[in-house]
Design a protein around this motif. Structure first.
Motif, PDB file in Angstrom:
ATOM      1  N   THR A  94      -2.321  46.720  -9.412  1.00  0.00           N
ATOM      2  CA  THR A  94      -2.821  48.099  -9.320  1.00  0.00           C
ATOM      3  C   THR A  94      -1.836  48.985  -8.564  1.00  0.00           C
ATOM      4  OG1 THR A  94      -5.127  47.341  -9.368  1.00  0.00           O
ATOM      5  CG2 THR A  94      -4.715  49.551  -8.516  1.00  0.00           C
ATOM      6  N   CYS A  95      -1.346  48.501  -7.436  1.00  0.00           N
ATOM      7  CA  CYS A  95      -0.382  49.285  -6.650  1.00  0.00           C
ATOM      8  C   CYS A  95       0.926  49.461  -7.413  1.00  0.00           C
ATOM      9  CB  CYS A  95      -0.125  48.610  -5.304  1.00  0.00           C
ATOM     10  SG  CYS A  95      -1.519  48.696  -4.158  1.00  0.00           S
ATOM     11  N   LEU A  96       1.327  48.432  -8.147  1.00  0.00           N
ATOM     12  CA  LEU A  96       2.579  48.503  -8.916  1.00  0.00           C
ATOM     13  C   LEU A  96       2.482  49.584  -9.988  1.00  0.00           C
ATOM     14  CD1 LEU A  96       5.198  46.925  -8.607  1.00  0.00           C
ATOM     15  CD2 LEU A  96       4.458  45.444 -10.506  1.00  0.00           C
ATOM     16  N   GLN A  97       1.297  49.762 -10.565  1.00  0.00           N
ATOM     17  CA  GLN A  97       1.091  50.815 -11.565  1.00  0.00           C
ATOM     18  C   GLN A  97       1.256  52.206 -10.963  1.00  0.00           C
ATOM     19  OE1 GLN A  97      -2.809  49.958 -13.079  1.00  0.00           O
ATOM     20  NE2 GLN A  97      -2.136  48.220 -14.321  1.00  0.00           N
ATOM     21  N   LEU A  98       1.126  52.283  -9.638  1.00  0.00           N
ATOM     22  CA  LEU A  98       1.281  53.558  -8.924  1.00  0.00           C
ATOM     23  C   LEU A  98       2.634  53.617  -8.208  1.00  0.00           C
ATOM     24  CD1 LEU A  98      -2.322  53.721  -7.419  1.00  0.00           C
ATOM     25  CD2 LEU A  98      -1.446  54.979  -9.397  1.00  0.00           C
ATOM     26  N   ASP A  99       3.552  52.761  -8.666  1.00  0.00           N
ATOM     27  CA  ASP A  99       4.928  52.712  -8.129  1.00  0.00           C
ATOM     28  C   ASP A  99       4.982  52.282  -6.670  1.00  0.00           C
ATOM     29  OD1 ASP A  99       6.035  53.562 -10.587  1.00  0.00           O
ATOM     30  OD2 ASP A  99       5.604  55.658 -10.096  1.00  0.00           O
ATOM     31  N   ILE A 100       4.042  51.439  -6.271  1.00  0.00           N
ATOM     32  CA  ILE A 100       4.057  50.863  -4.923  1.00  0.00           C
ATOM     33  C   ILE A 100       4.191  49.353  -5.058  1.00  0.00           C
ATOM     34  CG2 ILE A 100       2.829  50.587  -2.737  1.00  0.00           C
ATOM     35  CD1 ILE A 100       1.244  53.110  -3.414  1.00  0.00           C
ATOM     36  N   ASP A 101       5.331  48.829  -4.686  1.00  0.00           N
ATOM     37  CA  ASP A 101       5.551  47.384  -4.728  1.00  0.00           C
ATOM     38  C   ASP A 101       5.197  46.826  -3.354  1.00  0.00           C
ATOM     39  OD1 ASP A 101       6.383  44.770  -4.870  1.00  0.00           O
ATOM     40  OD2 ASP A 101       8.345  45.210  -5.752  1.00  0.00           O
ATOM     41  N   ILE A 102       4.006  46.254  -3.239  1.00  0.00           N
ATOM     42  CA  ILE A 102       3.514  45.838  -1.926  1.00  0.00           C
ATOM     43  C   ILE A 102       4.232  44.602  -1.383  1.00  0.00           C
ATOM     44  CG2 ILE A 102       1.259  46.850  -2.383  1.00  0.00           C
ATOM     45  CD1 ILE A 102       0.155  44.055  -2.846  1.00  0.00           C
ATOM     46  N   SER A 103       5.058  43.986  -2.226  1.00  0.00           N
ATOM     47  CA  SER A 103       5.875  42.877  -1.718  1.00  0.00           C
ATOM     48  C   SER A 103       7.142  43.388  -1.056  1.00  0.00           C
ATOM     49  CB  SER A 103       6.236  41.920  -2.857  1.00  0.00           C
ATOM     50  OG  SER A 103       7.113  42.547  -3.785  1.00  0.00           O
ATOM     51  N   GLU A 104       7.415  44.696  -1.254  1.00  0.00           N
ATOM     52  CA  GLU A 104       8.619  45.301  -0.689  1.00  0.00           C
ATOM     53  C   GLU A 104       8.317  46.366   0.356  1.00  0.00           C
ATOM     54  OE1 GLU A 104      11.638  44.410  -1.225  1.00  0.00           O
ATOM     55  OE2 GLU A 104      11.546  43.158  -3.029  1.00  0.00           O
ATOM     56  N   SER A 105       7.170  47.032   0.219  1.00  0.00           N
ATOM     57  CA  SER A 105       6.844  48.140   1.118  1.00  0.00           C
ATOM     58  C   SER A 105       5.363  48.121   1.476  1.00  0.00           C
ATOM     59  CB  SER A 105       7.204  49.478   0.456  1.00  0.00           C
ATOM     60  OG  SER A 105       6.509  49.631  -0.771  1.00  0.00           O
ATOM     61  N   PRO A 106       5.000  48.700   2.626  1.00  0.00           N
ATOM     62  CA  PRO A 106       3.592  48.717   3.053  1.00  0.00           C
ATOM     63  C   PRO A 106       2.742  49.634   2.185  1.00  0.00           C
ATOM     64  CG  PRO A 106       4.927  50.012   4.561  1.00  0.00           C
ATOM     65  CD  PRO A 106       5.890  49.327   3.629  1.00  0.00           C
ATOM     66  N   ILE A 107       1.429  49.439   2.267  1.00  0.00           N
ATOM     67  CA  ILE A 107       0.482  50.238   1.491  1.00  0.00           C
ATOM     68  C   ILE A 107      -0.047  51.386   2.345  1.00  0.00           C
ATOM     69  CG2 ILE A 107      -1.638  50.194   0.140  1.00  0.00           C
ATOM     70  CD1 ILE A 107      -1.372  47.162  -0.032  1.00  0.00           C
ATOM     71  N   PRO A 108       0.046  52.628   1.865  1.00  0.00           N
ATOM     72  CA  PRO A 108      -0.578  53.740   2.604  1.00  0.00           C
ATOM     73  C   PRO A 108      -2.100  53.651   2.475  1.00  0.00           C
ATOM     74  CG  PRO A 108       0.378  54.525   0.539  1.00  0.00           C
ATOM     75  CD  PRO A 108       0.769  53.091   0.669  1.00  0.00           C
ATOM     76  N   ILE A 109      -2.806  53.689   3.584  1.00  0.00           N
ATOM     77  CA  ILE A 109      -4.258  53.493   3.575  1.00  0.00           C
ATOM     78  C   ILE A 109      -4.979  54.525   4.436  1.00  0.00           C
ATOM     79  CG2 ILE A 109      -4.179  51.003   3.088  1.00  0.00           C
ATOM     80  CD1 ILE A 109      -4.664  50.612   6.173  1.00  0.00           C
ATOM     81  N   VAL A 110      -6.246  54.727   4.118  1.00  0.00           N
ATOM     82  CA  VAL A 110      -7.166  55.538   4.923  1.00  0.00           C
ATOM     83  C   VAL A 110      -8.561  54.920   4.810  1.00  0.00           C
ATOM     84  CG1 VAL A 110      -5.932  57.740   4.729  1.00  0.00           C
ATOM     85  CG2 VAL A 110      -7.583  57.064   2.959  1.00  0.00           C
ATOM     86  N   PRO A 111      -9.443  55.161   5.775  1.00  0.00           N
ATOM     87  CA  PRO A 111     -10.833  54.708   5.642  1.00  0.00           C
ATOM     88  C   PRO A 111     -11.576  55.548   4.612  1.00  0.00           C
ATOM     89  CG  PRO A 111     -10.224  55.046   7.951  1.00  0.00           C
ATOM     90  CD  PRO A 111      -9.177  55.693   7.119  1.00  0.00           C
ATOM     91  N   ALA A 112     -12.668  55.004   4.072  1.00  0.00           N
ATOM     92  CA  ALA A 112     -13.509  55.732   3.121  1.00  0.00           C
ATOM     93  C   ALA A 112     -14.930  55.196   3.178  1.00  0.00           C
ATOM     94  CB  ALA A 112     -12.953  55.598   1.702  1.00  0.00           C
ATOM     95  N   PHE A 113     -15.883  56.049   2.768  1.00  0.00           N
ATOM     96  CA  PHE A 113     -17.281  55.598   2.698  1.00  0.00           C
ATOM     97  C   PHE A 113     -17.388  54.454   1.693  1.00  0.00           C
ATOM     98  CE2 PHE A 113     -21.374  55.814   0.428  1.00  0.00           C
ATOM     99  CZ  PHE A 113     -22.200  55.419   1.469  1.00  0.00           C
ATOM    100  N   HIS A 114     -18.210  53.452   2.039  1.00  0.00           N
ATOM    101  CA  HIS A 114     -18.241  52.234   1.232  1.00  0.00           C
ATOM    102  C   HIS A 114     -19.632  51.804   0.785  1.00  0.00           C
ATOM    103  CE1 HIS A 114     -16.944  48.512  -0.439  1.00  0.00           C
ATOM    104  NE2 HIS A 114     -17.310  47.743   0.556  1.00  0.00           N
ATOM    105  N   PHE A 115     -20.620  51.835   1.681  1.00  0.00           N
ATOM    106  CA  PHE A 115     -21.922  51.265   1.330  1.00  0.00           C
ATOM    107  C   PHE A 115     -23.024  51.868   2.198  1.00  0.00           C
ATOM    108  CE2 PHE A 115     -25.280  48.058   1.253  1.00  0.00           C
ATOM    109  CZ  PHE A 115     -25.265  47.617  -0.072  1.00  0.00           C
ATOM    110  N   SER A 116     -24.182  52.074   1.577  1.00  0.00           N
ATOM    111  CA  SER A 116     -25.350  52.551   2.317  1.00  0.00           C
ATOM    112  C   SER A 116     -26.286  51.378   2.577  1.00  0.00           C
ATOM    113  CB  SER A 116     -26.089  53.633   1.521  1.00  0.00           C
ATOM    114  OG  SER A 116     -27.271  54.022   2.198  1.00  0.00           O
ATOM    115  N   CYS A 117     -26.476  51.067   3.856  1.00  0.00           N
ATOM    116  CA  CYS A 117     -27.353  49.932   4.210  1.00  0.00           C
ATOM    117  C   CYS A 117     -28.826  50.312   4.117  1.00  0.00           C
ATOM    118  CB  CYS A 117     -27.040  49.448   5.623  1.00  0.00           C
ATOM    119  SG  CYS A 117     -25.378  48.779   5.821  1.00  0.00           S
ATOM    120  N   GLY A 118     -29.129  51.590   4.173  1.00  0.00           N
ATOM    121  CA  GLY A 118     -30.512  52.049   4.071  1.00  0.00           C
ATOM    122  C   GLY A 118     -30.810  52.545   2.670  1.00  0.00           C
ATOM    123  N   GLY A 119     -32.032  53.016   2.453  1.00  0.00           N
ATOM    124  CA  GLY A 119     -32.405  53.510   1.131  1.00  0.00           C
ATOM    125  C   GLY A 119     -33.911  53.550   0.972  1.00  0.00           C
ATOM    126  N   VAL A 120     -34.359  53.289  -0.245  1.00  0.00           N
ATOM    127  CA  VAL A 120     -35.791  53.298  -0.549  1.00  0.00           C
ATOM    128  C   VAL A 120     -36.438  52.051   0.060  1.00  0.00           C
ATOM    129  CG1 VAL A 120     -37.523  53.313  -2.380  1.00  0.00           C
ATOM    130  CG2 VAL A 120     -35.343  54.528  -2.700  1.00  0.00           C
TER     131      VAL A 120
END
Length: 283
Positions: A94-120
């Motif tokens: 997936t990263c390679l498709q975006l021109d990021i070779d993770i075996s050669e360079s680090p991955i740029p990252i940020v946090p993001a919302f992931h899951f809601s533990c509450g609900g109905v």
């Protein structure tokens, strides 16, 4: 509803669409650094990069706030260049498709919302307080996750409670299967606005996302939540007026539902003053 979980390592890229970088990458030895390549997790937890995801998320956000950078880096070099494609083929491709070779360079990252533990709210059979309405999966609050979901339990919960609901309805089929649903009346459209301006919809979505991330995100406080509630009430009033006057449209309904959900999350976060699990307040 205040127990909203955030993933610390999602790909930062215009075309990345918040692609998750599995926490197992750090389990294999990857290290989070700032944009100058300096590790910083040792400042926040004794387990460093293996700290719980909520602590890692807040650490990254704090570093971004202090540096002014838009992302940090996930360095996979400790794993070994030759091992990366074998151990993480999907992330590598997936990263390679975006021109990021993770075996050669680090991955740029940020946090993001992931899951809601509450609900109905449901009982042990998946029943809600509405007769014949069951809920399972992320939409449901079964109590299984508590205040902070453990990794890899979301699909398991959906499967388990899906089976429980199926077994329960079969065991009580005379009650559930013999019911004749009343005919649903046709929608009476009273809207007078035929075309909904897409610029307004887009702006309201952006405004809602900014409110939720900045004020009801991984780090919360009395002042932030107070601001969120004021802004969300104003946004709710605007969208309700628009909702009454416009002809129904899927985008309008989804926006209205999202604003209502955001308001519920903010209200619950405001009420709960104790930091617990995925709900963290600095005051």
């Amino acid at each position: 509803m205040e127990f909203t979980q955030f993933h610390p390592t999602t790909l930062y890229h215009p075309k990345g669409h918040n692609f998750l970088i599995s926490e197992s990458v750090r389990g294999e030895g990857a290290v989070i650094t700032d944009t100058r390549g300096r590790p910083f997790m040792h400042k926040y937890h004794e387990k460093k990069d293996l700290a719980p995801r909520d602590i890692v998320t807040r650490a990254i956000l704090n570093e971004l706030l202090e540096s002014g950078d838009k992302f940090v880096l996930l360095d996979l070099s400790p794993i070994g260049k030759e091992n990366i494609p074998k151990r993480f083929p999907n992330i590598y491709k997936t990263c390679l498709q975006l021109d990021i070779d993770i075996s050669e360079s680090p991955i740029p990252i940020v946090p993001a919302f992931h899951f809601s533990c509450g609900g109905v709210m449901t009982d042990i059979h998946g029943r809600t307080n509405i007769e014949r309405l069951f809920a399972a999966g992320e939409v449901a609050c079964t109590g299984l996750h508590g205040a902070n979901r453990l990794a890899s339990t979301s699909l398991l919960e959906a499967m388990v409670f899906g089976r429980i609901i199926s077994d329960y309805t079969i065991a009580n089929k005379d009650f559930y299967y013999g019911f004749k649903f009343p005919e649903v009346r046709d929608w009476i459209d009273t809207g007078i606005i035929d075309i909904i301006d897409p610029a307004l919809i887009k702006q309201d979505w952006t405004y809602l996302q900014n409110i939720m991330w900045n004020y009801v995100g991984p780090v919360r406080s009395k002042k932030r939540l107070q601001r969120a509630l004021i802004d969300l009430r104003n946004l709710q009033e605007d969208i309700e007026n628009f909702y009454r006057d416009a002809k129904m449209d899927r985008k309008m309904v989804e926006l209205r539902n999202a604003i209502q959900t955001g308001a519920v999350v903010a209200e619950h976060a405001w009420t709960n003053r104790d930091s617990l699990g995925a709900h963290y307040r600095i005051d």
